[in-house]
Write a protein that holds these residues in place. Structure first.
Motif, PDB file in Angstrom:
ATOM      1  N   MET A 273      -1.282  -1.534 -12.332  1.00 35.30           N
ATOM      2  CA  MET A 273      -2.691  -1.655 -12.717  1.00 35.30           C
ATOM      3  C   MET A 273      -2.862  -1.994 -14.193  1.00 35.30           C
ATOM      4  O   MET A 273      -3.692  -2.850 -14.562  1.00 35.30           O
TER       5      MET A 273
ATOM      6  N   ASP B  78      -6.795   2.452   1.464  1.00 40.85           N
ATOM      7  CA  ASP B  78      -7.854   2.883   0.555  1.00 40.85           C
ATOM      8  C   ASP B  78      -7.889   1.922  -0.629  1.00 40.85           C
ATOM      9  O   ASP B  78      -6.997   1.922  -1.462  1.00 40.85           O
TER      10      ASP B  78
ATOM     11  N   SER C 252     -10.245   1.766  -3.010  1.00 43.26           N
ATOM     12  CA  SER C 252     -11.228   2.200  -4.005  1.00 43.26           C
ATOM     13  C   SER C 252     -10.816   1.810  -5.420  1.00 43.26           C
ATOM     14  O   SER C 252     -11.665   1.442  -6.241  1.00 43.26           O
ATOM     15  N   ASP C 253      -9.508   1.878  -5.723  1.00 39.97           N
ATOM     16  CA  ASP C 253      -9.050   1.528  -7.073  1.00 39.97           C
ATOM     17  C   ASP C 253      -9.211   0.037  -7.359  1.00 39.97           C
ATOM     18  O   ASP C 253      -9.297  -0.370  -8.526  1.00 39.97           O
ATOM     19  N   MET C 254      -9.250  -0.785  -6.316  1.00 36.72           N
ATOM     20  CA  MET C 254      -9.333  -2.220  -6.514  1.00 36.72           C
ATOM     21  C   MET C 254     -10.724  -2.633  -6.993  1.00 36.72           C
ATOM     22  O   MET C 254     -10.881  -3.693  -7.618  1.00 36.72           O
ATOM     23  N   GLN C 255     -11.729  -1.803  -6.687  1.00 34.69           N
ATOM     24  CA  GLN C 255     -13.094  -2.148  -7.082  1.00 34.69           C
ATOM     25  C   GLN C 255     -13.232  -2.259  -8.595  1.00 34.69           C
ATOM     26  O   GLN C 255     -14.074  -3.002  -9.109  1.00 34.69           O
ATOM     27  N   MET C 256     -12.389  -1.508  -9.312  1.00 32.35           N
ATOM     28  CA  MET C 256     -12.464  -1.537 -10.768  1.00 32.35           C
ATOM     29  C   MET C 256     -12.183  -2.932 -11.316  1.00 32.35           C
ATOM     30  O   MET C 256     -12.745  -3.351 -12.333  1.00 32.35           O
TER      31      MET C 256
ATOM     32  N   ARG D 297      -4.662  -5.385 -15.427  1.00 32.97           N
ATOM     33  CA  ARG D 297      -5.856  -5.420 -16.275  1.00 32.97           C
ATOM     34  C   ARG D 297      -5.620  -6.295 -17.500  1.00 32.97           C
ATOM     35  O   ARG D 297      -6.486  -7.087 -17.892  1.00 32.97           O
TER      36      ARG D 297
ATOM     37  N   THR E 190       0.360  -1.557  -7.853  1.00 34.88           N
ATOM     38  CA  THR E 190       1.112  -0.518  -8.560  1.00 34.88           C
ATOM     39  C   THR E 190       1.311  -0.822 -10.038  1.00 34.88           C
ATOM     40  O   THR E 190       1.871   0.001 -10.764  1.00 34.88           O
TER      41      THR E 190
ATOM     42  N   VAL F 264      -3.043  -0.933  -2.445  1.00 29.22           N
ATOM     43  CA  VAL F 264      -3.381  -0.747  -3.851  1.00 29.22           C
ATOM     44  C   VAL F 264      -2.237  -1.237  -4.725  1.00 29.22           C
ATOM     45  O   VAL F 264      -1.069  -0.973  -4.434  1.00 29.22           O
TER      46      VAL F 264
ATOM     47  N   SER G 227       0.844  -1.188   0.000  1.00 27.86           N
ATOM     48  CA  SER G 227       0.000   0.000   0.000  1.00 27.86           C
ATOM     49  C   SER G 227       0.878   1.236   0.000  1.00 27.86           C
ATOM     50  O   SER G 227       1.927   1.248  -0.601  1.00 27.86           O
TER      51      SER G 227
END
Length: 472
Positions: free
Chosen positions: A365, A391, A393-397, A369, A363, A361, A170
């Motif tokens: 991404m 946090d 939030s970015d993982m929800q994507m 993807r 690093t 999160v 993180s």
């Protein structure tokens, strides 16, 4: 350590000299070789002074965790008597996180000299001697500086904003090091702050430092500030770490692992699970790896049952150095490689479930993807459990519940194969609740894959039902 030097000074009979000068001594070591080849030492230097043939401890440095080239922030303040021979002994010890005493520590080497040698040369470097006075490859450097007599102190406070993220799982855990610039252009460590966990805009505690230590009373002397970043999970030996192994209570990684693993193992015929780690420096050369076998057997990374996974994890922690960055694409690609071989059999024999436990999160991404889009064509699912309070939030994507996940090139996933759950949502719930949440979508993901491929389930005998498509 308060008054330890005054006590030693009285014991050594060093009072009431007319040629007294206050001297600061700073210590650094290089190339420390630890007794345990699979982990780095936790070094501490003890300063001793000789009197009447006996060695008395004067003071000691802080313990620096997992370092082979430590620079200690502790400054030894000693009285220098020009007319006397003051024999010093620097002992280097490896002090485990379980205790800070010297009785059960590993002795790594020692160096003896006189205070006069250090003061006259200002910087003295010598090899450390091991037991039996054999020379080691490790060395110690001691620098000295006479104090100006200015007893003033200054109070300093520092903060930072929008630091670069260098971390393992993180946000970074920064600490601050302040160096003063010496006359020869070299730097001397003056102060090391505490570590602020999981924060890219840290505010460090204010601290007091003497003008002698900070700049030798020279208000125009330059200072350098440096910020270091450590892995967010922290020292596994520290109770604040998410990886801390409590003797009676599992940490969040183990809770998530057992909750999900105990469900999955019922559908695995041989109960053998390959286990990998990422974002750590691993032995023997401590290079960063993003897909290492947790049991350190790259040819056979499998562990027997969930209990075997737990034991491998616990045995692995003391042997590695947590590092970064948080790249999970290599792990997804590794599992996808095995799933690709299964796909070519065109039979419903093996379906792969990748469980990723992370406290932050990712690093990489874009690469992640891309890897997920590729994996969506294969017999595999990915479960990500977020541990800790970062946090996410970015993982929800990646989950795809709020829209179709696409690769950086715009290619959509063939099917939704990712399920993300923050562990904190289930911190006070039963393990069954967590398992139910993360595994709820897996049956449909399995059915969707084999139906799309037109592959029928393997049956114990040839029933007419074998021609029917999968159903949840």
């Amino acid at each position: 350590m308060s008054n330890i030097y005054e006590s030693a000074e009285a014991t050594l009979g060093l009072c009431n000299s007319s040629c007294l000068t206050k001297v600061e001594l700073r210590v650094a070591c290089r190339g420390i070789s630890d007794r345990d080849a699979l982990s780095k030492p936790d070094p501490c230097v003890v300063l001793k002074m000789q009197s009447h043939g006996q060695w008395f401890e004067v003071d000691r440095t802080e313990v620096i965790r997992s370092s082979i080239n430590p620079v200690f922030s502790k400054v030894f303040l000693v009285d220098f008597y020009f007319e006397e021979v003051q024999r010093l002994r620097y002992e280097l010890h490896d002090i485990s996180s379980a205790h800070n005493g010297l009785r059960d520590t590993d002795f790594l080497g020692a160096m003896e000299c006189t205070l006069g040698q250090i003061v006259s040369q200002r910087k003295l470097s010598k090899a450390l001697l091991k037991q039996g006075n054999t020379t080691s490859k490790s060395s110690i450097t001691v620098t000295s500086e006479e104090l100006s007599g200015n007893d003033d102190y200054v109070e300093l406070s520092f903060s930072a904003r929008k630091l670069d993220d260098k971390d393992f799982f993180s946000k970074s855990d920064p600490f601050l090091e302040i160096f003063r610039i010496n006359d020869d252009g070299s730097g001397s460590l003056v102060h090391r702050t505490e570590t602020v966990m999981n924060d890219l805009s840290p505010v460090w505690k204010s601290f007091k430092v003497s003008l002698n230590t900070l700049c030798s009373g020279d208000h125009d002397r330059q200072l350098k500030v440096a910020i270091d970043f450590t892995a967010s999970n922290g020292d596994p030996g520290n109770s604040c770490s998410l990886h801390y192994i409590h003797p009676y209570q599992p940490n969040e990684y183990l809770k998530a692992l057992v909750a999900v693993g105990e469900i999955c193992q019922d559908y695995d015929s041989d109960k053998m699970f390959p286990v990998f780690g990422f974002g750590a420096q691993i032995p023997p050369d401590f290079k960063v790896s993003h897909d290492f076998a947790v049991n350190f057997d790259e040819d056979n990374p499998e562990c027997s049952g969930i209990q075997g996974v737990v034991e491998a994890y616990q045995a692995c922690l003391p042997k590695i150095q947590l590092y970064g960055p948080t790249n999970i694409a290599p792990i997804i690609q590794k599992v996808a490689s095995s799933a690709s071989e299964e796909m070519h059999t065109m039979e419903a024999m093996e379906y792969f479930i990748l469980l990723i436990l992370t406290d932050g999160v990712i690093t990489d991404m874009a690469d992640t993807r891309e890897a997920i889009v590729h994996a969506s064509h294969l017999p595999m699912s990915v479960i990500i459990v977020g541990v800790g309070n970062a946090d996410f939030s970015d993982m929800q994507m990646l989950d795809g519940d709020d829209g179709i996940l696409r690769s950086p090139k715009g290619e959509p996933v063939l099917r939704d194969i990712v399920q993300f759950v923050p562990f904190k949502d289930f911190k006070h719930a039963s393990p069954a609740a967590l398992a139910k949440s993360v595994l709820a979508e897996v049956p449909n993901q399995v059915v969707d894959y084999y139906n799309a491929k037109g592959i029928h389930p393997k049956c114990l005998s040839d029933y007419d039902e074998s021609t029917r498509p999968f159903s949840p």
